[in-house]
Design a protein around this motif. Structure first.
Motif, PDB file in Angstrom:
ATOM      1  N   ALA A 252      -0.732  77.668  -4.905  1.00 56.41           N
ATOM      2  CA  ALA A 252      -1.703  78.198  -5.644  1.00 56.41           C
ATOM      3  C   ALA A 252      -2.963  78.338  -5.509  1.00 56.41           C
ATOM      4  O   ALA A 252      -3.004  79.353  -6.212  1.00 56.41           O
ATOM      5  N   ALA A 253      -3.302  77.631  -4.456  1.00 57.24           N
ATOM      6  CA  ALA A 253      -4.751  77.657  -3.981  1.00 57.24           C
ATOM      7  C   ALA A 253      -4.678  79.317  -3.327  1.00 57.24           C
ATOM      8  O   ALA A 253      -5.352  80.113  -3.629  1.00 57.24           O
ATOM      9  N   ILE A 254      -3.833  79.649  -2.656  1.00 57.23           N
ATOM     10  CA  ILE A 254      -3.758  80.755  -2.019  1.00 57.23           C
ATOM     11  C   ILE A 254      -4.002  81.525  -2.594  1.00 57.23           C
ATOM     12  O   ILE A 254      -4.628  83.007  -2.475  1.00 57.23           O
ATOM     13  N   ARG A 255      -3.122  82.119  -3.937  1.00 59.58           N
ATOM     14  CA  ARG A 255      -3.142  82.767  -5.201  1.00 59.58           C
ATOM     15  C   ARG A 255      -4.259  82.798  -5.352  1.00 59.58           C
ATOM     16  O   ARG A 255      -4.859  84.405  -6.029  1.00 59.58           O
ATOM     17  N   ASN A 256      -4.582  81.931  -6.305  1.00 58.98           N
ATOM     18  CA  ASN A 256      -5.704  81.600  -6.308  1.00 58.98           C
ATOM     19  C   ASN A 256      -7.419  82.876  -5.486  1.00 58.98           C
ATOM     20  O   ASN A 256      -8.110  83.281  -6.817  1.00 58.98           O
ATOM     21  N   ILE A 257      -7.563  82.144  -4.475  1.00 57.25           N
ATOM     22  CA  ILE A 257      -8.310  82.910  -3.426  1.00 57.25           C
ATOM     23  C   ILE A 257      -8.063  83.872  -3.711  1.00 57.25           C
ATOM     24  O   ILE A 257      -8.733  85.136  -4.125  1.00 57.25           O
ATOM     25  N   GLY A 258      -7.057  85.112  -4.010  1.00 54.58           N
ATOM     26  CA  GLY A 258      -6.558  86.078  -3.724  1.00 54.58           C
ATOM     27  C   GLY A 258      -7.087  86.306  -4.820  1.00 54.58           C
ATOM     28  O   GLY A 258      -7.376  87.979  -5.062  1.00 54.58           O
ATOM     29  N   THR A 259      -6.357  86.097  -6.249  1.00 55.72           N
ATOM     30  CA  THR A 259      -6.859  87.323  -7.153  1.00 55.72           C
ATOM     31  C   THR A 259      -8.212  86.898  -7.090  1.00 55.72           C
ATOM     32  O   THR A 259      -9.361  87.865  -8.153  1.00 55.72           O
ATOM     33  N   THR A 260      -8.528  85.892  -7.307  1.00 51.54           N
ATOM     34  CA  THR A 260     -10.768  85.966  -6.701  1.00 51.54           C
ATOM     35  C   THR A 260     -11.347  86.952  -6.118  1.00 51.54           C
ATOM     36  O   THR A 260     -11.972  87.566  -6.595  1.00 51.54           O
ATOM     37  N   VAL A 261     -10.231  87.222  -4.862  1.00 49.99           N
ATOM     38  CA  VAL A 261     -11.005  88.874  -4.559  1.00 49.99           C
ATOM     39  C   VAL A 261     -10.870  89.651  -4.714  1.00 49.99           C
ATOM     40  O   VAL A 261     -11.800  90.416  -4.818  1.00 49.99           O
ATOM     41  N   VAL A 262      -9.562  89.343  -5.265  1.00 48.69           N
ATOM     42  CA  VAL A 262      -9.049  91.417  -5.789  1.00 48.69           C
ATOM     43  C   VAL A 262      -9.786  91.625  -7.607  1.00 48.69           C
ATOM     44  O   VAL A 262     -10.296  93.036  -7.519  1.00 48.69           O
ATOM     45  N   GLU A 263     -10.158  90.487  -8.132  1.00 46.83           N
ATOM     46  CA  GLU A 263     -11.288  90.321  -9.288  1.00 46.83           C
ATOM     47  C   GLU A 263     -12.985  90.973  -8.584  1.00 46.83           C
ATOM     48  O   GLU A 263     -13.181  92.258  -9.537  1.00 46.83           O
ATOM     49  N   ARG A 264     -13.439  89.993  -7.705  1.00 48.34           N
ATOM     50  CA  ARG A 264     -14.628  91.090  -7.247  1.00 48.34           C
ATOM     51  C   ARG A 264     -14.505  92.512  -5.903  1.00 48.34           C
ATOM     52  O   ARG A 264     -15.443  92.763  -6.495  1.00 48.34           O
ATOM     53  N   ALA A 265     -13.311  92.367  -5.669  1.00 51.46           N
ATOM     54  CA  ALA A 265     -13.116  94.193  -5.346  1.00 51.46           C
ATOM     55  C   ALA A 265     -12.907  95.213  -6.170  1.00 51.46           C
ATOM     56  O   ALA A 265     -14.234  96.424  -5.935  1.00 51.46           O
ATOM     57  N   MET A 266     -12.482  94.778  -7.356  1.00 53.27           N
ATOM     58  CA  MET A 266     -12.617  96.249  -8.198  1.00 53.27           C
ATOM     59  C   MET A 266     -13.496  95.881  -9.391  1.00 53.27           C
ATOM     60  O   MET A 266     -13.814  96.715 -10.357  1.00 53.27           O
ATOM     61  N   GLY A 267     -15.214  95.046  -9.126  1.00 50.22           N
ATOM     62  CA  GLY A 267     -16.314  95.056  -9.637  1.00 50.22           C
ATOM     63  C   GLY A 267     -15.847  94.096 -11.031  1.00 50.22           C
ATOM     64  O   GLY A 267     -16.691  94.236 -11.500  1.00 50.22           O
ATOM     65  N   GLN A 268     -15.053  93.326 -11.140  1.00 51.15           N
ATOM     66  CA  GLN A 268     -15.358  93.195 -12.242  1.00 51.15           C
ATOM     67  C   GLN A 268     -15.257  91.019 -11.712  1.00 51.15           C
ATOM     68  O   GLN A 268     -15.688  90.980 -10.359  1.00 51.15           O
ATOM     69  N   GLN A 269     -15.610  90.253 -12.785  1.00 45.33           N
ATOM     70  CA  GLN A 269     -16.659  88.695 -12.114  1.00 45.33           C
ATOM     71  C   GLN A 269     -15.362  88.057 -12.900  1.00 45.33           C
ATOM     72  O   GLN A 269     -14.932  87.491 -13.660  1.00 45.33           O
ATOM     73  N   PRO A 270     -15.273  86.881 -11.513  1.00 50.30           N
ATOM     74  CA  PRO A 270     -13.955  85.989 -11.936  1.00 50.30           C
ATOM     75  C   PRO A 270     -14.777  84.774 -12.862  1.00 50.30           C
ATOM     76  O   PRO A 270     -15.962  84.827 -12.761  1.00 50.30           O
ATOM     77  N   GLY A 271     -13.764  84.022 -13.518  1.00 45.54           N
ATOM     78  CA  GLY A 271     -13.915  82.603 -14.429  1.00 45.54           C
ATOM     79  C   GLY A 271     -14.805  81.999 -13.474  1.00 45.54           C
ATOM     80  O   GLY A 271     -14.333  82.063 -12.012  1.00 45.54           O
ATOM     81  N   ARG A 272     -15.310  80.974 -13.991  1.00 48.09           N
ATOM     82  CA  ARG A 272     -16.203  80.085 -12.886  1.00 48.09           C
ATOM     83  C   ARG A 272     -15.236  79.238 -12.472  1.00 48.09           C
ATOM     84  O   ARG A 272     -15.490  79.260 -11.645  1.00 48.09           O
ATOM     85  N   THR A 273     -14.800  78.678 -12.765  1.00 45.12           N
ATOM     86  CA  THR A 273     -12.987  78.079 -12.603  1.00 45.12           C
ATOM     87  C   THR A 273     -12.657  78.144 -11.719  1.00 45.12           C
ATOM     88  O   THR A 273     -12.768  77.653 -10.633  1.00 45.12           O
TER      89      THR A 273
END
Length: 55
Positions: free
Chosen positions: A4-25
């Motif tokens: 779950a932690a690795i998936r969370n990091i991956g999702t966060t990195v992908v969101e930033r790469a797409m120009g979106q801003q990940p949630g604070r949490t």
């Protein structure tokens, strides 16, 4: 937990790469997990070895 932690990091990195801003949490969780992994790797690196100067 690790998956779950690795998936969370991956999702966060992908969101930033797409120009979106990940949630604070999600961003703080990714930062904590990445920092803990770095700390653990550094500790293992410093404690391992074959130097002859054990105390």
């Amino acid at each position: 937990m690790k998956a779950a932690a690795i998936r969370n990091i991956g999702t966060t990195v992908v969101e930033r790469a797409m120009g979106q801003q990940p949630g604070r949490t999600r961003a703080i969780t990714a930062a904590v997990v990445a920092g803990a992994a770095t700390a653990a790797a550094t500790y293992k690196l410093l404690r391992s070895g074959g130097g002859g100067d054990e105390e």
